[in-house]
Design a protein around this motif. Sequence first.
Motif, PDB file in Angstrom:
ATOM      1  N   GLY A 102       0.774  -1.230   0.000  1.00 23.70           N
ATOM      2  CA  GLY A 102       0.000   0.000   0.000  1.00 23.70           C
ATOM      3  C   GLY A 102       0.805   1.280   0.000  1.00 23.70           C
ATOM      4  N   GLY A 103       2.127   1.159   0.060  1.00 25.93           N
ATOM      5  CA  GLY A 103       2.944   2.363   0.036  1.00 25.93           C
ATOM      6  C   GLY A 103       2.933   3.022  -1.336  1.00 25.93           C
TER       7      GLY A 103
ATOM      8  N   VAL B  81       2.615  10.342  -2.433  1.00 25.41           N
ATOM      9  CA  VAL B  81       1.425  11.144  -2.190  1.00 25.41           C
ATOM     10  C   VAL B  81       1.849  12.577  -1.901  1.00 25.41           C
ATOM     11  CG1 VAL B  81       1.383  10.591   0.284  1.00 25.41           C
ATOM     12  CG2 VAL B  81      -0.743  11.238  -0.878  1.00 25.41           C
ATOM     13  N   GLN B  82       1.032  13.518  -2.260  1.00 27.02           N
ATOM     14  CA  GLN B  82       1.329  14.928  -1.987  1.00 27.02           C
ATOM     15  C   GLN B  82       1.032  15.255  -0.518  1.00 27.02           C
ATOM     16  OE1 GLN B  82      -1.007  17.081  -4.918  1.00 27.02           O
ATOM     17  NE2 GLN B  82       0.763  17.200  -6.268  1.00 27.02           N
ATOM     18  N   PRO B  83       1.680  16.261   0.017  1.00 28.84           N
ATOM     19  CA  PRO B  83       1.375  16.694   1.393  1.00 28.84           C
ATOM     20  C   PRO B  83      -0.108  16.972   1.556  1.00 28.84           C
ATOM     21  CG  PRO B  83       3.358  17.767   0.600  1.00 28.84           C
ATOM     22  CD  PRO B  83       2.789  17.045  -0.577  1.00 28.84           C
ATOM     23  N   GLY B  84      -0.659  16.521   2.665  1.00 35.13           N
ATOM     24  CA  GLY B  84      -2.084  16.662   2.922  1.00 35.13           C
ATOM     25  C   GLY B  84      -2.905  15.484   2.449  1.00 35.13           C
ATOM     26  N   GLY B  85      -2.288  14.602   1.686  1.00 33.22           N
ATOM     27  CA  GLY B  85      -3.001  13.447   1.160  1.00 33.22           C
ATOM     28  C   GLY B  85      -3.092  12.297   2.144  1.00 33.22           C
ATOM     29  N   SER B  86      -3.651  11.190   1.659  1.00 39.37           N
ATOM     30  CA  SER B  86      -3.872  10.010   2.497  1.00 39.37           C
ATOM     31  C   SER B  86      -3.390   8.748   1.806  1.00 39.37           C
ATOM     32  CB  SER B  86      -5.371   9.858   2.805  1.00 39.37           C
ATOM     33  OG  SER B  86      -5.874  10.954   3.522  1.00 39.37           O
ATOM     34  N   LEU B  87      -3.030   7.776   2.614  1.00 39.67           N
ATOM     35  CA  LEU B  87      -2.685   6.434   2.139  1.00 39.67           C
ATOM     36  C   LEU B  87      -3.152   5.441   3.188  1.00 39.67           C
ATOM     37  CD1 LEU B  87       1.004   6.515   0.768  1.00 39.67           C
ATOM     38  CD2 LEU B  87      -1.067   6.030  -0.535  1.00 39.67           C
ATOM     39  N   ARG B  88      -3.461   4.224   2.748  1.00 36.93           N
ATOM     40  CA  ARG B  88      -3.740   3.146   3.684  1.00 36.93           C
ATOM     41  C   ARG B  88      -2.764   2.012   3.437  1.00 36.93           C
ATOM     42  NH1 ARG B  88      -8.984  -0.757   4.638  1.00 36.93           N
ATOM     43  NH2 ARG B  88      -8.194  -1.706   2.715  1.00 36.93           N
ATOM     44  N   LEU B  89      -2.007   1.683   4.470  1.00 35.77           N
ATOM     45  CA  LEU B  89      -1.100   0.556   4.403  1.00 35.77           C
ATOM     46  C   LEU B  89      -1.798  -0.695   4.920  1.00 35.77           C
ATOM     47  CD1 LEU B  89       2.207   2.150   5.754  1.00 35.77           C
ATOM     48  CD2 LEU B  89       1.277   2.149   3.425  1.00 35.77           C
ATOM     49  N   SER B  90      -1.437  -1.828   4.329  1.00 35.48           N
ATOM     50  CA  SER B  90      -1.993  -3.106   4.749  1.00 35.48           C
ATOM     51  C   SER B  90      -0.873  -4.032   5.197  1.00 35.48           C
ATOM     52  CB  SER B  90      -2.748  -3.765   3.587  1.00 35.48           C
ATOM     53  OG  SER B  90      -3.809  -2.949   3.136  1.00 35.48           O
ATOM     54  N   CYS B  91      -1.203  -4.894   6.135  1.00 36.32           N
ATOM     55  CA  CYS B  91      -0.247  -5.883   6.627  1.00 36.32           C
ATOM     56  C   CYS B  91      -0.969  -7.228   6.647  1.00 36.32           C
ATOM     57  CB  CYS B  91       0.237  -5.515   8.013  1.00 36.32           C
ATOM     58  SG  CYS B  91       1.278  -6.766   8.809  1.00 36.32           S
ATOM     59  N   ALA B  92      -0.524  -8.134   5.794  1.00 36.05           N
ATOM     60  CA  ALA B  92      -1.102  -9.473   5.730  1.00 36.05           C
ATOM     61  C   ALA B  92      -0.299 -10.405   6.621  1.00 36.05           C
ATOM     62  CB  ALA B  92      -1.102  -9.974   4.302  1.00 36.05           C
ATOM     63  N   ALA B  93      -0.998 -11.098   7.509  1.00 40.51           N
ATOM     64  CA  ALA B  93      -0.333 -12.007   8.443  1.00 40.51           C
ATOM     65  C   ALA B  93      -0.618 -13.456   8.072  1.00 40.51           C
ATOM     66  CB  ALA B  93      -0.801 -11.741   9.864  1.00 40.51           C
TER      67      ALA B  93
ATOM     68  N   VAL C 139       8.753 -10.603  14.801  1.00 38.48           N
ATOM     69  CA  VAL C 139       8.605 -10.870  13.369  1.00 38.48           C
ATOM     70  C   VAL C 139       8.356  -9.549  12.650  1.00 38.48           C
ATOM     71  CG1 VAL C 139       7.297 -12.096  11.602  1.00 38.48           C
ATOM     72  CG2 VAL C 139       7.658 -13.155  13.851  1.00 38.48           C
ATOM     73  N   TRP C 140       9.089  -9.331  11.575  1.00 42.69           N
ATOM     74  CA  TRP C 140       9.001  -8.080  10.824  1.00 42.69           C
ATOM     75  C   TRP C 140       8.766  -8.369   9.342  1.00 42.69           C
ATOM     76  CZ3 TRP C 140       9.590  -3.171  13.022  1.00 42.69           C
ATOM     77  CH2 TRP C 140       9.982  -3.163  14.371  1.00 42.69           C
ATOM     78  N   GLY C 141       8.035  -7.456   8.705  1.00 43.14           N
ATOM     79  CA  GLY C 141       7.897  -7.534   7.273  1.00 43.14           C
ATOM     80  C   GLY C 141       9.071  -6.860   6.575  1.00 43.14           C
ATOM     81  N   GLN C 142       9.019  -6.837   5.252  1.00 41.50           N
ATOM     82  CA  GLN C 142      10.093  -6.257   4.451  1.00 41.50           C
ATOM     83  C   GLN C 142       9.986  -4.737   4.339  1.00 41.50           C
ATOM     84  OE1 GLN C 142      12.815  -7.971   3.057  1.00 41.50           O
ATOM     85  NE2 GLN C 142      12.012  -9.448   4.519  1.00 41.50           N
ATOM     86  N   GLY C 143       8.806  -4.210   4.641  1.00 35.57           N
ATOM     87  CA  GLY C 143       8.619  -2.772   4.593  1.00 35.57           C
ATOM     88  C   GLY C 143       8.015  -2.302   3.277  1.00 35.57           C
ATOM     89  N   THR C 144       7.369  -1.162   3.332  1.00 37.73           N
ATOM     90  CA  THR C 144       6.805  -0.535   2.139  1.00 37.73           C
ATOM     91  C   THR C 144       7.126   0.955   2.184  1.00 37.73           C
ATOM     92  OG1 THR C 144       4.778  -0.274   0.804  1.00 37.73           O
ATOM     93  CG2 THR C 144       4.517  -0.170   3.194  1.00 37.73           C
ATOM     94  N   GLN C 145       7.581   1.487   1.059  1.00 37.36           N
ATOM     95  CA  GLN C 145       8.038   2.875   1.005  1.00 37.36           C
ATOM     96  C   GLN C 145       6.856   3.832   0.887  1.00 37.36           C
ATOM     97  OE1 GLN C 145      11.357   4.283   0.994  1.00 37.36           O
ATOM     98  NE2 GLN C 145      10.191   6.186   1.173  1.00 37.36           N
ATOM     99  N   VAL C 146       6.869   4.863   1.709  1.00 34.50           N
ATOM    100  CA  VAL C 146       5.907   5.965   1.619  1.00 34.50           C
ATOM    101  C   VAL C 146       6.695   7.241   1.385  1.00 34.50           C
ATOM    102  CG1 VAL C 146       4.216   7.354   2.861  1.00 34.50           C
ATOM    103  CG2 VAL C 146       4.192   4.855   3.071  1.00 34.50           C
TER     104      VAL C 146
END
Length: 126
Positions: A8-9, A12-24, A115-122
């Motif tokens: 989900g990364g 986005v412009q300043p003031g915007g929105s994003l939703r990140l997801s984490c699948a387990a 336990v950690w994921g690989q990460g997603t860039q925002v």
Amino acid sequence: QVQVAESGGGWVQPGGSLRLSCAASGRTVSTSNMGWFRQGPGKEREFVASRRSNGATYYGDSVKGRFTVSRDDAKNMLYLQMNSLKSEDTAVYYCAVALGSPISSYLRKVSTYDVWGQGTQVTVSS
């Protein structure tokens, strides 16, 4: 084996929105203590938010009021809704699972999580 994977990364412009997801996998989110962390360029990994198995949520001071952590038990997913994004939110975002039962204050510590994921860039920029 417990695994988590973020998605989900993006940009986005300043003031915007994003939703990140984490699948387990290998563990149900409804019985897990989970967290979101981020690491910006040249910075240490920083606590963003956490959600205990009982539903209690905690937030870092820099994101309080802008970010919301939630989960979907049926889909076994954890989410991070990020609103009013700022350039300083630019980072790699990580999802993590604590396999034990840490006290609430420990949920802000990187070392609490197993336990950690690989990460997603925002990236937040104009």
